[in-house]
Design a protein around this motif. Structure first.
Motif, PDB file in Angstrom:
ATOM      1  N   GLY A   1       4.973  -4.214  -3.209  1.00 50.94           N
ATOM      2  CA  GLY A   1       5.093  -3.148  -3.005  1.00 50.94           C
ATOM      3  C   GLY A   1       6.506  -2.759  -1.930  1.00 50.94           C
ATOM      4  N   PHE A   2       7.857  -3.038  -1.873  1.00 50.60           N
ATOM      5  CA  PHE A   2       8.890  -3.382  -1.404  1.00 50.60           C
ATOM      6  C   PHE A   2       9.946  -2.537  -1.308  1.00 50.60           C
ATOM      7  CE2 PHE A   2      13.178  -6.327  -1.036  1.00 50.60           C
ATOM      8  CZ  PHE A   2      13.053  -6.573   0.057  1.00 50.60           C
ATOM      9  N   PHE A   3      10.058  -2.433   0.568  1.00 51.91           N
ATOM     10  CA  PHE A   3      11.416  -0.646   0.814  1.00 51.91           C
ATOM     11  C   PHE A   3      12.306  -1.840   1.657  1.00 51.91           C
ATOM     12  CE2 PHE A   3       6.526   0.576   0.030  1.00 51.91           C
ATOM     13  CZ  PHE A   3       7.086   1.832  -0.565  1.00 51.91           C
ATOM     14  N   PRO A   4      13.242  -2.769   0.804  1.00 54.43           N
ATOM     15  CA  PRO A   4      14.169  -3.337   1.375  1.00 54.43           C
ATOM     16  C   PRO A   4      14.864  -2.304   2.777  1.00 54.43           C
ATOM     17  CG  PRO A   4      15.269  -2.643  -0.973  1.00 54.43           C
ATOM     18  CD  PRO A   4      13.196  -2.097  -0.387  1.00 54.43           C
ATOM     19  N   ASN A   5      15.363  -0.759   2.489  1.00 54.66           N
ATOM     20  CA  ASN A   5      16.766  -0.485   3.444  1.00 54.66           C
ATOM     21  C   ASN A   5      15.442  -0.452   5.143  1.00 54.66           C
ATOM     22  OD1 ASN A   5      18.549  -0.300   1.753  1.00 54.66           O
ATOM     23  ND2 ASN A   5      17.630   1.684   1.133  1.00 54.66           N
ATOM     24  N   GLU A   6      13.930  -0.216   4.123  1.00 55.51           N
ATOM     25  CA  GLU A   6      13.130  -0.118   6.059  1.00 55.51           C
ATOM     26  C   GLU A   6      12.571  -1.215   5.987  1.00 55.51           C
ATOM     27  OE1 GLU A   6      14.039   3.575   3.458  1.00 55.51           O
ATOM     28  OE2 GLU A   6      13.292   1.516   2.602  1.00 55.51           O
ATOM     29  N   ARG A   7      13.178  -2.732   5.937  1.00 56.32           N
ATOM     30  CA  ARG A   7      12.495  -3.889   5.825  1.00 56.32           C
ATOM     31  C   ARG A   7      11.073  -3.214   5.939  1.00 56.32           C
ATOM     32  NH1 ARG A   7      15.075  -7.425  10.011  1.00 56.32           N
ATOM     33  NH2 ARG A   7      13.800  -5.764  11.445  1.00 56.32           N
ATOM     34  N   ALA A   8      10.526  -3.223   4.753  1.00 55.98           N
ATOM     35  CA  ALA A   8       8.498  -2.877   4.465  1.00 55.98           C
ATOM     36  C   ALA A   8       8.191  -3.911   3.193  1.00 55.98           C
ATOM     37  CB  ALA A   8       7.911  -2.098   5.595  1.00 55.98           C
ATOM     38  N   PHE A   9       6.755  -4.313   3.069  1.00 52.62           N
ATOM     39  CA  PHE A   9       6.866  -4.889   1.919  1.00 52.62           C
ATOM     40  C   PHE A   9       4.767  -4.406   1.995  1.00 52.62           C
ATOM     41  CE2 PHE A   9       7.166  -8.671   3.964  1.00 52.62           C
ATOM     42  CZ  PHE A   9       6.113  -9.330   4.290  1.00 52.62           C
ATOM     43  N   SER A  10       4.579  -4.797   1.072  1.00 50.79           N
ATOM     44  CA  SER A  10       2.471  -4.488   1.117  1.00 50.79           C
ATOM     45  C   SER A  10       2.752  -5.499  -0.357  1.00 50.79           C
ATOM     46  CB  SER A  10       1.900  -3.512   0.682  1.00 50.79           C
ATOM     47  OG  SER A  10       0.819  -4.016   0.950  1.00 50.79           O
ATOM     48  N   LEU A  11       1.598  -5.907  -0.291  1.00 52.84           N
ATOM     49  CA  LEU A  11       1.115  -6.683  -1.114  1.00 52.84           C
ATOM     50  C   LEU A  11      -0.334  -7.394  -1.110  1.00 52.84           C
ATOM     51  CD1 LEU A  11       1.256 -10.393  -0.603  1.00 52.84           C
ATOM     52  CD2 LEU A  11       3.278 -10.010   0.007  1.00 52.84           C
ATOM     53  N   ARG A  12      -0.688  -8.128  -2.497  1.00 49.92           N
ATOM     54  CA  ARG A  12      -2.113  -8.300  -2.503  1.00 49.92           C
ATOM     55  C   ARG A  12      -2.276  -9.448  -3.194  1.00 49.92           C
ATOM     56  NH1 ARG A  12      -5.935  -5.957  -7.508  1.00 49.92           N
ATOM     57  NH2 ARG A  12      -6.851  -8.245  -6.559  1.00 49.92           N
ATOM     58  N   TYR A  13      -3.910 -10.248  -2.541  1.00 46.34           N
ATOM     59  CA  TYR A  13      -3.476 -11.697  -3.398  1.00 46.34           C
ATOM     60  C   TYR A  13      -4.989 -11.379  -4.096  1.00 46.34           C
ATOM     61  CZ  TYR A  13      -1.871 -13.211   1.099  1.00 46.34           C
ATOM     62  OH  TYR A  13      -0.354 -14.040   1.785  1.00 46.34           O
ATOM     63  N   GLN A  14      -5.144 -12.168  -5.381  1.00 44.31           N
ATOM     64  CA  GLN A  14      -6.183 -11.189  -6.219  1.00 44.31           C
ATOM     65  C   GLN A  14      -7.350 -11.993  -5.984  1.00 44.31           C
ATOM     66  OE1 GLN A  14      -4.535 -13.123  -9.982  1.00 44.31           O
ATOM     67  NE2 GLN A  14      -6.063 -11.519 -11.543  1.00 44.31           N
ATOM     68  N   THR A  15      -7.192 -13.638  -5.550  1.00 45.20           N
ATOM     69  CA  THR A  15      -8.032 -14.261  -4.989  1.00 45.20           C
ATOM     70  C   THR A  15      -8.595 -14.583  -3.889  1.00 45.20           C
ATOM     71  OG1 THR A  15      -6.368 -16.538  -5.823  1.00 45.20           O
ATOM     72  CG2 THR A  15      -7.293 -15.649  -7.748  1.00 45.20           C
ATOM     73  N   ALA A  16      -9.250 -15.426  -3.589  1.00 41.68           N
ATOM     74  CA  ALA A  16      -9.472 -15.792  -2.392  1.00 41.68           C
ATOM     75  C   ALA A  16      -8.895 -17.048  -2.028  1.00 41.68           C
ATOM     76  CB  ALA A  16     -10.600 -16.227  -2.231  1.00 41.68           C
ATOM     77  N   GLY A  17      -7.944 -17.519  -3.013  1.00 43.22           N
ATOM     78  CA  GLY A  17      -7.130 -18.449  -2.215  1.00 43.22           C
ATOM     79  C   GLY A  17      -6.389 -18.638  -1.111  1.00 43.22           C
TER      80      GLY A  17
END
Length: 414
Positions: free
Chosen positions: A170-186
């Motif tokens: 989930g990326f907000f280029p103008n606000e310089r923020a993002f969130s992401l998930r990791y599917q595995t424990a890698g």
């Protein structure tokens, strides 16, 4: 900590993000039915729900000019995400338990580069962790003194496929923020369980007393906020075990460049009162909600007025008013909770863990209970970098564990 029931939470393979027509509300409804599901129109989203009549085709910037949504800019969006991360980052890793106690601090460096073009472009990240003198390690950056050794860990590449299918950025280029998930424990296997952050060759933990996560965490969510004043960022990780219980909280506080980064704001000696006091008062700001994935378009914007107070009985009272862009929908949600050391536990089963440095991280007390009741849930990261200004990221999941949307908030104190 609130009591935890023992329902098991398992995540099925991730599927494509829901279609825009299903995502006209924040929080979202379920993308598809399954045995114990029902449409979900409410969540624990800090009491904030922003809606509009549908996915907008354009988004207005601060000057009122229209700009295209991210829906038609997936490659540009990915390039912007890469450019935001590129460079060498110097910082520190902080590990907290679920109650907000600082367990460990370790110096880190992160080297980020990219290769390829267009749809084939990929982001390469290498994490270097400062080693104790007795640890066996490999050399990190070439210009480091011979006496300083760094363990090297390659982080899984990010590209168009992984960003949309697995990491669900989930990326907000103008606000310089993002969130992401990791599917595995890698990420955990490669970073937390090796070398200085895991077991050494003798089978002993090094450093001692560092809490390791379960072998199969149910959710690993990364939320990143960039400083409003300098080239510094905070990356926060929620790590939950297979039963949906928050297991630990991680913070990477990093500065772009190769200088020695100092982070005096993260201190284990800060008292409980100091941790909540910066957040008390009335806040006003704006929120933007996007679908997850590199194709995610803006689906809702809202003006926010929030207040947080403590009464003479020690109760924590939060009121949030959200007015959708255009003023056609206004939602007011009151929350009441209690403070237990570094935790604020709200009625309804949501908790905020107060951290030093003007940060807090929020999550359900029991994700498994939300799953059992067919409720969506959310994870939150807030950074009050300077008095009177704060940023927040809220990551909303459906009951399958699929990250369906991310909301960015910018608020100032009144």
């Amino acid at each position: 900590m609130a009591s935890i029931c023992c329902h098991s939470l398992s995540l099925p393979p991730l599927h494509n993000s829901p279609k825009p027509s299903l995502l006209r509300h924040f929080p979202t409804i379920l993308p598809k039915p399954y045995p114990f599901s029902r449409p979900i129109l409410n969540s624990w989203s800090s009491g904030i729900r922003a809606t509009n009549s549908g996915s907008s085709s354009t988004v207005r910037d601060q000057q009122g000019a229209q700009r295209p949504t991210d829906e038609s800019m997936s490659i540009d969006n990915l390039n912007s995400f890469f450019n935001l991360n590129l460079g060498k980052w110097t910082g520190s890793f902080f590990q907290f338990d679920a109650d907000g106690r600082l367990l460990h601090k370790i110096d880190t460096k992160l080297a980020v580069s990219s290769y390829g073009e267009d749809e084939l472009i990929s982001l390469i990240q290498t994490l270097y962790i400062k080693q104790p003198p007795s640890s066996s390690s490999v050399s990190g950056f070439d210009d480091e003194d011979d006496e300083v050794e760094w363990a090297e860990y390659k982080i899984k590449e990010t590209n168009m496929f992984t960003a949309d299918k697995y990491q669900q950025i989930g990326f907000f280029p103008n606000e310089r923020a993002f969130s992401l998930r990791y599917q595995t424990a890698g990420m955990l296997e490669n970073v937390l369980r090796q070398g200085v952050l895991g077991e050494d060759d003798t089978g002993e933990e090094s450093p001692r007393n560092l809490k390791l996560p379960s072998r199969r965490p149910s959710i690993v969510c990364e939320s990143c906020l960039y400083s409003l004043e300098k080239d510094v960022r905070a990356r926060a990780f929620h790590i939950m075990d297979p039963k949906g219980v928050i297991e630990m909280l991680l913070i990477f506080l990093e500065e772009r460049g190769e200088g020695l980064a100092s982070h005096p704001l993260i201190s284990p000696n800060m008292g409980n009162t100091n941790r909540i006091s910066p957040f008390l008062g009335k806040w006003k700001g704006h929120s933007i909600t996007k679908r997850s994935g590199v194709y995610g378009a803006t689906i809702a914007e809202a003006d926010i007025v929030a207040s947080l107070e403590m009464d003479d009985k020690g109760q924590v009272i939060q009121d949030i008013v959200s007015t959708s862009t255009g003023g056609n929908v206004t939602t007011t949600v009151p929350w009441t909770g209690i403070m237990l050391n570094n935790l604020v536990i709200f009625d309804g089963g949501y908790q905020i863990t107060l951290l030093p440095g003007g940060m807090y991280m929020g999550c359900p007390c029991d994700v498994a209970k939300s799953v059992a009741e067919s409720k969506s849930f959310h994870l939150e990261f807030c950074w009050l970098e300077s008095p009177g200004k704060r940023q927040r990221l809220v990551r909303t999941y459906d009951v399958e564990g699929l990250a369906v949307s991310t909301t960015y908030f910018y608020e100032t104190k009144l």
